[in-house]
Scaffold this motif. Structure first.
Motif, PDB file in Angstrom:
ATOM      1  N   GLU A   1     -10.580  -0.932   1.541  1.00 52.85           N
ATOM      2  CA  GLU A   1     -10.220  -0.835   2.501  1.00 52.85           C
ATOM      3  C   GLU A   1     -10.575  -0.477   4.181  1.00 52.85           C
TER       4      GLU A   1
ATOM      5  N   SER B   1      -2.836  -3.967  12.406  1.00 56.67           N
ATOM      6  CA  SER B   1      -1.351  -5.043  12.106  1.00 56.67           C
ATOM      7  C   SER B   1      -0.206  -4.867  12.328  1.00 56.67           C
TER       8      SER B   1
ATOM      9  N   GLY C   1       0.145  -2.035   4.305  1.00 56.81           N
ATOM     10  CA  GLY C   1       1.052  -1.091   4.049  1.00 56.81           C
ATOM     11  C   GLY C   1       1.939  -1.315   6.034  1.00 56.81           C
ATOM     12  N   THR C   2       1.215  -1.076   6.965  1.00 56.21           N
ATOM     13  CA  THR C   2       2.630  -1.254   8.763  1.00 56.21           C
ATOM     14  C   THR C   2       3.376  -2.099   8.227  1.00 56.21           C
TER      15      THR C   2
ATOM     16  N   GLN D   1      -3.733  -6.370   0.307  1.00 50.30           N
ATOM     17  CA  GLN D   1      -2.998  -4.712   0.149  1.00 50.30           C
ATOM     18  C   GLN D   1      -1.827  -4.146   1.461  1.00 50.30           C
TER      19      GLN D   1
ATOM     20  N   ASN E   1       0.422   5.646  -6.835  1.00 49.67           N
ATOM     21  CA  ASN E   1      -0.460   6.254  -6.504  1.00 49.67           C
ATOM     22  C   ASN E   1      -0.828   7.704  -5.828  1.00 49.67           C
TER      23      ASN E   1
ATOM     24  N   GLY F   1       0.822  -0.762  -0.471  1.00 52.48           N
ATOM     25  CA  GLY F   1       0.307  -0.324   0.012  1.00 52.48           C
ATOM     26  C   GLY F   1       0.833   1.017   0.337  1.00 52.48           C
ATOM     27  N   ALA F   2       0.402   2.359  -1.136  1.00 54.74           N
ATOM     28  CA  ALA F   2       1.245   3.395  -0.954  1.00 54.74           C
ATOM     29  C   ALA F   2       0.961   4.286   0.427  1.00 54.74           C
TER      30      ALA F   2
ATOM     31  N   GLY G   1      -5.170  -4.018   8.579  1.00 52.61           N
ATOM     32  CA  GLY G   1      -5.353  -4.446   9.353  1.00 52.61           C
ATOM     33  C   GLY G   1      -4.983  -6.298   9.298  1.00 52.61           C
TER      34      GLY G   1
ATOM     35  N   SER H   1       2.806   8.035   2.204  1.00 46.23           N
ATOM     36  CA  SER H   1       3.127   8.747   1.932  1.00 46.23           C
ATOM     37  C   SER H   1       4.422   9.101   2.745  1.00 46.23           C
TER      38      SER H   1
HETATM   39  C1  LIG Z   1       2.175   5.426   6.991  1.00 46.08           C
HETATM   40  C2  LIG Z   1       0.911   5.563   5.947  1.00 46.08           C
HETATM   41  C3  LIG Z   1       0.707   5.990   5.242  1.00 46.08           C
HETATM   42  C4  LIG Z   1       0.372   6.141   4.329  1.00 46.08           C
HETATM   43  N1  LIG Z   1      -0.529   6.792   3.307  1.00 46.08           N
HETATM   44  C5  LIG Z   1      -1.020   6.293   2.309  1.00 46.08           C
HETATM   45  C6  LIG Z   1      -1.187   8.020   1.470  1.00 46.08           C
HETATM   46  O1  LIG Z   1      -0.683   8.480   1.356  1.00 46.08           O
HETATM   47  N2  LIG Z   1      -2.169   7.629   0.024  1.00 46.08           N
HETATM   48  C7  LIG Z   1      -2.470   6.403   0.532  1.00 46.08           C
HETATM   49  O2  LIG Z   1      -3.876   5.845  -0.675  1.00 46.08           O
HETATM   50  N3  LIG Z   1      -2.970   5.313   1.452  1.00 46.08           N
HETATM   51  C8  LIG Z   1      -2.166   5.805   2.726  1.00 46.08           C
HETATM   52  N4  LIG Z   1      -1.388   4.503   3.088  1.00 46.08           N
HETATM   53  C9  LIG Z   1      -2.618   3.907   3.506  1.00 46.08           C
HETATM   54  C10 LIG Z   1      -1.751   1.892   2.989  1.00 46.08           C
HETATM   55  O3  LIG Z   1      -1.338   2.347   2.038  1.00 46.08           O
HETATM   56  C11 LIG Z   1      -2.374   1.098   3.210  1.00 46.08           C
HETATM   57  O4  LIG Z   1      -3.854   0.473   2.426  1.00 46.08           O
HETATM   58  C12 LIG Z   1      -2.367   0.405   4.581  1.00 46.08           C
HETATM   59  O5  LIG Z   1      -1.762   1.214   5.700  1.00 46.08           O
HETATM   60  C13 LIG Z   1      -3.058  -1.169   4.578  1.00 46.08           C
HETATM   61  O6  LIG Z   1      -3.748  -1.003   6.248  1.00 46.08           O
HETATM   62  P1  LIG Z   1      -2.123  -2.018   7.122  1.00 46.08           P
HETATM   63  O7  LIG Z   1      -1.115  -0.993   7.545  1.00 46.08           O
HETATM   64  O8  LIG Z   1      -2.933  -2.272   8.260  1.00 46.08           O
HETATM   65  O9  LIG Z   1      -1.115  -2.682   6.141  1.00 46.08           O
HETATM   66  C14 LIG Z   1      -0.764   4.571   4.913  1.00 46.08           C
HETATM   67  C15 LIG Z   1      -0.829   4.193   5.430  1.00 46.08           C
HETATM   68  C16 LIG Z   1       0.755   3.878   6.167  1.00 46.08           C
HETATM   69  C17 LIG Z   1       0.894   3.121   7.354  1.00 46.08           C
END
Ligand SMILES: Cc1cc2nc3c(=O)[nH]c(=O)nc-3n(C[C@H](O)[C@H](O)[C@H](O)COP(=O)(O)O)c2cc1C
Length: 349
Positions: free
Chosen positions: A159, A319, A214-215, A212, A90, A39-40, A193, A42
Protein backbone atom coordinates in the motif's frame (compact mmCIF):
# COMPACT_ATOMS: atom_id res chain seq x y z
CA UNK A 1 -9.54 -12.87 -40.08
CA UNK A 2 -6.10 -11.54 -39.08
CA UNK A 3 -6.10 -9.96 -35.60
CA UNK A 4 -5.21 -6.45 -36.84
CA UNK A 5 -8.53 -6.12 -38.66
CA UNK A 6 -10.69 -8.02 -36.14
CA UNK A 7 -13.99 -6.23 -35.38
CA UNK A 8 -14.00 -4.29 -32.09
CA UNK A 9 -16.19 -6.74 -30.11
CA UNK A 10 -13.89 -9.66 -31.00
CA UNK A 11 -10.99 -7.51 -29.87
CA UNK A 12 -12.75 -6.72 -26.60
CA UNK A 13 -13.45 -10.40 -25.97
CA UNK A 14 -9.80 -11.26 -26.58
CA UNK A 15 -8.70 -8.37 -24.35
CA UNK A 16 -11.06 -9.51 -21.62
CA UNK A 17 -9.55 -13.02 -21.79
CA UNK A 18 -6.07 -11.43 -21.61
CA UNK A 19 -7.05 -9.52 -18.48
CA UNK A 20 -8.40 -12.70 -16.91
CA UNK A 21 -5.06 -14.37 -17.59
CA UNK A 22 -3.13 -11.42 -16.14
CA UNK A 23 -4.96 -11.52 -12.81
CA UNK A 24 -5.74 -15.27 -12.79
CA UNK A 25 -3.65 -15.83 -9.67
CA UNK A 26 -5.45 -13.08 -7.76
CA UNK A 27 -8.87 -14.33 -8.86
CA UNK A 28 -8.03 -17.89 -7.82
CA UNK A 29 -6.68 -16.72 -4.46
CA UNK A 30 -9.71 -14.57 -3.65
CA UNK A 31 -12.25 -16.85 -5.33
CA UNK A 32 -13.94 -14.03 -7.26
CA UNK A 33 -14.53 -12.84 -10.83
CA UNK A 34 -12.27 -9.76 -10.76
CA UNK A 35 -9.13 -9.50 -8.62
CA UNK A 36 -10.26 -6.20 -7.10
CA UNK A 37 -10.31 -6.01 -3.31
CA UNK A 38 -12.35 -3.43 -1.49
CA UNK A 39 -9.81 -2.13 1.04
CA UNK A 40 -11.19 -2.32 4.56
CA UNK A 41 -12.22 1.12 5.84
CA UNK A 42 -13.20 1.60 9.49
CA UNK A 43 -16.89 2.62 9.82
CA UNK A 44 -17.35 2.35 6.03
CA UNK A 45 -16.61 -1.30 5.23
CA UNK A 46 -19.60 -2.95 6.90
CA UNK A 47 -22.08 -5.48 5.54
CA UNK A 48 -23.73 -3.28 2.87
CA UNK A 49 -20.59 -2.19 1.05
CA UNK A 50 -18.74 -5.48 1.61
CA UNK A 51 -21.63 -7.54 0.21
CA UNK A 52 -22.09 -5.10 -2.69
CA UNK A 53 -18.41 -5.43 -3.69
CA UNK A 54 -18.48 -9.24 -3.50
CA UNK A 55 -21.82 -9.44 -5.31
CA UNK A 56 -20.38 -7.29 -8.10
CA UNK A 57 -17.54 -9.79 -8.66
CA UNK A 58 -14.90 -8.09 -6.50
CA UNK A 59 -13.77 -9.05 -3.01
CA UNK A 60 -15.23 -7.12 -0.08
CA UNK A 61 -13.39 -6.90 3.25
CA UNK A 62 -15.05 -6.03 6.59
CA UNK A 63 -13.10 -3.49 8.66
CA UNK A 64 -13.17 -4.71 12.25
CA UNK A 65 -11.45 -1.55 13.57
CA UNK A 66 -12.15 -1.29 17.29
CA UNK A 67 -15.22 -3.61 17.25
CA UNK A 68 -15.27 -6.30 19.91
CA UNK A 69 -15.88 -10.01 19.10
CA UNK A 70 -19.69 -9.80 19.47
CA UNK A 71 -20.09 -6.88 17.09
CA UNK A 72 -17.71 -8.47 14.59
CA UNK A 73 -19.69 -11.71 14.75
CA UNK A 74 -22.90 -9.81 13.98
CA UNK A 75 -21.25 -8.07 11.03
CA UNK A 76 -19.93 -11.34 9.58
CA UNK A 77 -23.31 -13.07 9.93
CA UNK A 78 -25.06 -9.98 8.48
CA UNK A 79 -22.72 -9.95 5.49
CA UNK A 80 -23.21 -13.68 4.90
CA UNK A 81 -26.95 -13.02 4.77
CA UNK A 82 -26.39 -10.49 1.96
CA UNK A 83 -23.91 -12.40 -0.20
CA UNK A 84 -23.07 -16.02 -0.92
CA UNK A 85 -19.74 -14.90 -2.42
CA UNK A 86 -16.41 -14.88 -0.53
CA UNK A 87 -15.35 -11.86 1.51
CA UNK A 88 -12.61 -11.20 4.05
CA UNK A 89 -12.16 -9.57 7.45
CA UNK A 90 -9.47 -7.01 8.29
CA UNK A 91 -8.21 -7.06 11.88
CA UNK A 92 -5.82 -4.56 13.45
CA UNK A 93 -2.87 -6.39 15.05
CA UNK A 94 -2.76 -4.17 18.15
CA UNK A 95 -6.42 -4.89 19.02
CA UNK A 96 -6.34 -6.13 22.64
CA UNK A 97 -8.67 -9.04 21.75
CA UNK A 98 -7.01 -10.08 18.49
CA UNK A 99 -7.08 -13.80 19.41
CA UNK A 100 -10.84 -13.71 20.14
CA UNK A 101 -11.50 -11.86 16.88
CA UNK A 102 -9.57 -14.49 14.93
CA UNK A 103 -11.61 -17.20 16.68
CA UNK A 104 -14.86 -15.49 15.62
CA UNK A 105 -13.68 -15.35 11.98
CA UNK A 106 -12.66 -19.01 12.01
CA UNK A 107 -15.91 -20.10 13.70
CA UNK A 108 -17.87 -18.39 10.92
CA UNK A 109 -15.68 -19.83 8.17
CA UNK A 110 -14.27 -16.51 6.94
CA UNK A 111 -11.83 -17.68 4.28
CA UNK A 112 -9.44 -14.69 4.25
CA UNK A 113 -8.16 -12.72 7.24
CA UNK A 114 -6.22 -9.52 6.59
CA UNK A 115 -3.92 -8.50 9.47
CA UNK A 116 -3.17 -4.78 9.33
CA UNK A 117 -1.37 -2.19 11.46
CA UNK A 118 2.01 -3.88 11.91
CA UNK A 119 3.85 -7.16 11.46
CA UNK A 120 1.42 -9.83 12.70
CA UNK A 121 2.51 -11.65 15.89
CA UNK A 122 3.47 -15.34 15.45
CA UNK A 123 0.55 -16.56 17.58
CA UNK A 124 -1.97 -14.74 15.36
CA UNK A 125 -0.39 -16.13 12.18
CA UNK A 126 -0.62 -19.67 13.56
CA UNK A 127 -4.22 -19.18 14.76
CA UNK A 128 -5.31 -17.98 11.29
CA UNK A 129 -3.54 -20.81 9.46
CA UNK A 130 -4.49 -23.57 11.92
CA UNK A 131 -8.09 -22.40 11.60
CA UNK A 132 -7.91 -22.98 7.84
CA UNK A 133 -8.15 -19.31 6.74
CA UNK A 134 -5.76 -17.59 4.36
CA UNK A 135 -3.59 -14.86 5.80
CA UNK A 136 -3.13 -11.55 3.98
CA UNK A 137 -0.54 -9.11 5.36
CA UNK A 138 0.78 -5.64 4.47
CA UNK A 139 4.40 -5.40 3.29
CA UNK A 140 5.90 -1.90 3.60
CA UNK A 141 9.36 -2.94 2.25
CA UNK A 142 11.02 -5.88 0.47
CA UNK A 143 12.80 -7.25 3.58
CA UNK A 144 9.50 -7.31 5.44
CA UNK A 145 7.73 -8.86 2.44
CA UNK A 146 10.26 -11.71 2.50
CA UNK A 147 9.88 -12.10 6.27
CA UNK A 148 6.09 -12.20 5.99
CA UNK A 149 6.22 -14.87 3.29
CA UNK A 150 8.64 -16.95 5.41
CA UNK A 151 6.38 -16.63 8.42
CA UNK A 152 3.34 -17.91 6.51
CA UNK A 153 1.51 -15.02 4.78
CA UNK A 154 -0.53 -16.43 1.88
CA UNK A 155 -0.74 -13.06 0.07
CA UNK A 156 0.62 -9.55 0.50
CA UNK A 157 -0.79 -6.08 0.00
CA UNK A 158 1.65 -3.30 -0.86
CA UNK A 159 0.00 0.00 0.00
CA UNK A 160 1.59 3.23 -1.17
CA UNK A 161 1.54 6.59 0.59
CA UNK A 162 -1.10 7.80 -1.91
CA UNK A 163 -3.67 5.74 0.02
CA UNK A 164 -6.36 7.02 2.35
CA UNK A 165 -6.07 6.35 6.10
CA UNK A 166 -2.83 5.38 7.89
CA UNK A 167 0.06 5.48 5.48
CA UNK A 168 3.73 4.61 5.13
CA UNK A 169 6.31 6.91 3.55
CA UNK A 170 6.77 5.22 0.12
CA UNK A 171 4.60 5.58 -2.99
CA UNK A 172 3.01 2.52 -4.62
CA UNK A 173 4.97 2.99 -7.86
CA UNK A 174 8.23 2.67 -5.89
CA UNK A 175 6.98 -0.19 -3.67
CA UNK A 176 5.83 -2.04 -6.79
CA UNK A 177 9.30 -1.76 -8.35
CA UNK A 178 10.97 -2.77 -5.11
CA UNK A 179 8.76 -5.75 -4.31
CA UNK A 180 6.93 -7.17 -7.37
CA UNK A 181 9.99 -8.48 -9.27
CA UNK A 182 11.22 -10.36 -6.19
CA UNK A 183 8.15 -11.90 -4.58
CA UNK A 184 6.80 -14.74 -6.68
CA UNK A 185 5.89 -17.17 -3.88
CA UNK A 186 2.54 -15.54 -3.07
CA UNK A 187 0.11 -13.21 -4.87
CA UNK A 188 0.73 -9.50 -4.28
CA UNK A 189 -2.05 -6.89 -4.43
CA UNK A 190 -1.29 -3.19 -4.98
CA UNK A 191 -3.09 -0.34 -3.20
CA UNK A 192 -2.98 3.41 -2.88
CA UNK A 193 -4.11 6.11 -5.26
CA UNK A 194 -5.66 3.68 -7.74
CA UNK A 195 -8.77 5.04 -9.46
CA UNK A 196 -8.72 3.70 -13.01
CA UNK A 197 -8.44 0.35 -14.76
CA UNK A 198 -5.40 1.36 -16.84
CA UNK A 199 -3.41 1.74 -13.60
CA UNK A 200 -4.53 -1.70 -12.42
CA UNK A 201 -3.44 -3.14 -15.76
CA UNK A 202 -0.01 -1.50 -15.49
CA UNK A 203 0.59 -3.06 -12.07
CA UNK A 204 -0.63 -6.48 -13.27
CA UNK A 205 1.91 -6.29 -16.06
CA UNK A 206 4.60 -5.56 -13.47
CA UNK A 207 3.67 -8.79 -11.69
CA UNK A 208 0.86 -7.83 -9.30
CA UNK A 209 -2.02 -10.30 -8.96
CA UNK A 210 -4.71 -7.70 -8.31
CA UNK A 211 -5.48 -4.33 -6.77
CA UNK A 212 -7.06 -2.99 -3.60
CA UNK A 213 -9.11 0.23 -3.69
CA UNK A 214 -10.68 2.11 -0.81
CA UNK A 215 -11.58 5.70 -1.64
CA UNK A 216 -13.60 4.98 -4.78
CA UNK A 217 -15.74 2.45 -2.92
CA UNK A 218 -16.26 4.74 0.10
CA UNK A 219 -18.27 7.01 -2.21
CA UNK A 220 -20.35 4.15 -3.69
CA UNK A 221 -24.16 4.26 -3.41
CA UNK A 222 -24.16 1.19 -1.13
CA UNK A 223 -21.61 2.72 1.26
CA UNK A 224 -23.32 3.80 4.51
CA UNK A 225 -21.09 6.88 4.70
CA UNK A 226 -23.10 10.10 5.25
CA UNK A 227 -24.12 11.92 2.03
CA UNK A 228 -21.97 14.90 3.13
CA UNK A 229 -18.93 12.58 3.35
CA UNK A 230 -19.55 11.26 -0.17
CA UNK A 231 -20.12 14.78 -1.56
CA UNK A 232 -16.81 15.90 -0.02
CA UNK A 233 -15.20 13.10 -2.07
CA UNK A 234 -17.00 14.15 -5.25
CA UNK A 235 -15.83 17.77 -4.82
CA UNK A 236 -12.22 17.02 -3.83
CA UNK A 237 -9.14 16.99 -6.05
CA UNK A 238 -6.13 14.69 -5.56
CA UNK A 239 -4.18 17.54 -3.93
CA UNK A 240 -6.83 17.97 -1.20
CA UNK A 241 -6.00 14.53 0.27
CA UNK A 242 -2.97 15.33 2.41
CA UNK A 243 -1.03 13.54 5.17
CA UNK A 244 -1.40 14.75 8.76
CA UNK A 245 1.38 17.14 9.79
CA UNK A 246 3.70 16.62 12.76
CA UNK A 247 4.89 19.84 14.38
CA UNK A 248 7.70 18.59 16.61
CA UNK A 249 9.83 15.46 16.26
CA UNK A 250 9.64 14.85 20.02
CA UNK A 251 5.91 14.28 19.63
CA UNK A 252 5.37 11.83 16.78
CA UNK A 253 2.12 11.92 14.81
CA UNK A 254 1.08 8.78 12.94
CA UNK A 255 0.67 9.88 9.31
CA UNK A 256 -2.92 9.66 8.12
CA UNK A 257 -4.05 10.86 4.67
CA UNK A 258 -7.35 12.72 4.54
CA UNK A 259 -9.05 15.79 3.16
CA UNK A 260 -7.71 19.09 4.51
CA UNK A 261 -10.44 20.82 6.57
CA UNK A 262 -11.00 22.89 9.72
CA UNK A 263 -10.12 19.80 11.80
CA UNK A 264 -6.68 19.39 10.21
CA UNK A 265 -5.99 23.10 10.76
CA UNK A 266 -7.17 22.87 14.38
CA UNK A 267 -4.86 19.86 14.86
CA UNK A 268 -1.84 22.06 14.07
CA UNK A 269 -2.98 24.70 16.59
CA UNK A 270 -3.63 21.93 19.15
CA UNK A 271 -0.08 20.58 18.70
CA UNK A 272 1.41 24.10 19.01
CA UNK A 273 -0.58 24.78 22.17
CA UNK A 274 0.33 21.39 23.71
CA UNK A 275 3.98 22.06 22.92
CA UNK A 276 3.80 25.45 24.68
CA UNK A 277 2.23 23.83 27.75
CA UNK A 278 4.96 21.16 27.75
CA UNK A 279 7.69 23.79 27.47
CA UNK A 280 6.12 25.77 30.31
CA UNK A 281 6.27 22.65 32.50
CA UNK A 282 2.47 22.34 32.70
CA UNK A 283 2.46 18.90 31.03
CA UNK A 284 4.83 15.93 31.23
CA UNK A 285 6.11 14.52 27.93
CA UNK A 286 3.79 11.50 28.27
CA UNK A 287 0.69 13.62 28.95
CA UNK A 288 1.52 15.94 26.08
CA UNK A 289 1.91 12.96 23.71
CA UNK A 290 -1.44 11.57 24.88
CA UNK A 291 -3.14 14.96 24.39
CA UNK A 292 -1.91 14.96 20.79
CA UNK A 293 -2.96 11.35 20.18
CA UNK A 294 -6.42 11.91 21.64
CA UNK A 295 -7.18 14.84 19.36
CA UNK A 296 -8.58 12.58 16.64
CA UNK A 297 -10.42 10.13 18.92
CA UNK A 298 -13.84 9.44 17.40
CA UNK A 299 -13.14 11.83 14.50
CA UNK A 300 -13.48 9.28 11.66
CA UNK A 301 -16.87 8.23 12.97
CA UNK A 302 -17.93 11.90 13.20
CA UNK A 303 -17.09 12.37 9.51
CA UNK A 304 -18.33 9.04 8.11
CA UNK A 305 -21.49 8.53 10.18
CA UNK A 306 -22.47 12.04 11.37
CA UNK A 307 -21.34 13.79 8.17
CA UNK A 308 -19.21 16.38 10.01
CA UNK A 309 -16.72 16.87 7.18
CA UNK A 310 -15.36 20.11 8.65
CA UNK A 311 -14.24 18.95 12.11
CA UNK A 312 -14.14 15.18 11.53
CA UNK A 313 -11.40 13.06 9.97
CA UNK A 314 -12.24 12.67 6.27
CA UNK A 315 -9.73 9.92 5.44
CA UNK A 316 -9.24 9.74 1.67
CA UNK A 317 -6.58 8.68 -0.81
CA UNK A 318 -5.23 10.85 -3.62
CA UNK A 319 -7.52 8.71 -5.79
CA UNK A 320 -10.30 10.96 -4.45
CA UNK A 321 -9.67 13.15 -7.52
CA UNK A 322 -11.08 10.30 -9.61
CA UNK A 323 -14.38 10.13 -7.71
CA UNK A 324 -16.68 11.95 -10.14
CA UNK A 325 -20.05 11.02 -8.66
CA UNK A 326 -21.77 8.64 -6.25
CA UNK A 327 -22.05 5.43 -8.29
CA UNK A 328 -23.35 1.92 -7.60
CA UNK A 329 -20.53 -0.47 -6.67
CA UNK A 330 -21.26 -2.66 -9.69
CA UNK A 331 -20.81 0.34 -11.97
CA UNK A 332 -17.45 1.24 -10.36
CA UNK A 333 -16.14 -2.30 -10.83
CA UNK A 334 -17.48 -2.54 -14.39
CA UNK A 335 -15.83 0.81 -15.18
CA UNK A 336 -12.43 -0.30 -13.81
CA UNK A 337 -12.58 -3.61 -15.67
CA UNK A 338 -13.79 -1.84 -18.84
CA UNK A 339 -10.88 0.61 -18.75
CA UNK A 340 -8.33 -2.20 -18.38
CA UNK A 341 -9.95 -4.20 -21.18
CA UNK A 342 -10.18 -1.14 -23.48
CA UNK A 343 -6.49 -0.39 -22.92
CA UNK A 344 -5.56 -3.96 -23.86
CA UNK A 345 -7.89 -3.92 -26.88
CA UNK A 346 -6.48 -0.60 -28.12
CA UNK A 347 -3.03 -2.17 -28.32
CA UNK A 348 -4.36 -5.12 -30.29
CA UNK A 349 -6.04 -2.64 -32.62
C1 LIG B 1 -11.95 6.21 5.16
C2 LIG B 1 -10.85 5.17 5.12
C3 LIG B 1 -10.68 4.31 6.21
C4 LIG B 1 -9.69 3.31 6.17
N1 LIG B 1 -9.59 2.43 7.23
C5 LIG B 1 -8.72 1.38 7.16
C6 LIG B 1 -8.69 0.38 8.19
O1 LIG B 1 -9.46 0.44 9.15
N2 LIG B 1 -7.80 -0.64 8.07
C7 LIG B 1 -6.95 -0.74 6.99
O2 LIG B 1 -6.16 -1.70 6.92
N3 LIG B 1 -6.95 0.20 5.99
C8 LIG B 1 -7.82 1.23 6.05
N4 LIG B 1 -7.89 2.15 5.00
C9 LIG B 1 -7.06 1.91 3.79
C10 LIG B 1 -7.85 1.09 2.72
O3 LIG B 1 -8.10 -0.22 3.15
C11 LIG B 1 -7.12 1.02 1.36
O4 LIG B 1 -5.93 0.29 1.44
C12 LIG B 1 -6.82 2.41 0.80
O5 LIG B 1 -7.99 3.17 0.87
C13 LIG B 1 -6.30 2.30 -0.64
O6 LIG B 1 -6.02 3.54 -1.19
P1 LIG B 1 -7.12 4.43 -1.96
O7 LIG B 1 -7.96 5.02 -0.90
O8 LIG B 1 -6.35 5.47 -2.70
O9 LIG B 1 -7.90 3.51 -2.86
C14 LIG B 1 -8.84 3.18 5.05
C15 LIG B 1 -9.01 4.07 3.96
C16 LIG B 1 -9.99 5.05 3.98
C17 LIG B 1 -10.16 5.95 2.79
Amino acid sequence: MPPDIAPPDTRLLAASADLDRLWARGRAFLGCRHAIMGGAMSWVSERHLVAAISNAGGFGVIACGSMGPDLLEREIVGTQAMTARPFGVNLITMHPRLDDLIRVCIAHKVGHIVLAGGIPPGGAVRAVKDGGARLVAFAPALVLARRLVRSGADALVIEGSEAGGHIGPVSVTVLAQEILPHIREVPVFVAGGIGRGEAILAFLEMGASGAQLGTRFAAASESIAHPAFKQAFVRANARDAVPSVQLDERFPVIPVRGLANAGTRRFLEHQAQTLRRFQAGELTKETAQLEIEHFWAGALRRAVIDGDVEQGSVMAGQSVGMVGSVQPTGEIIAELVGQAVAALAARAG
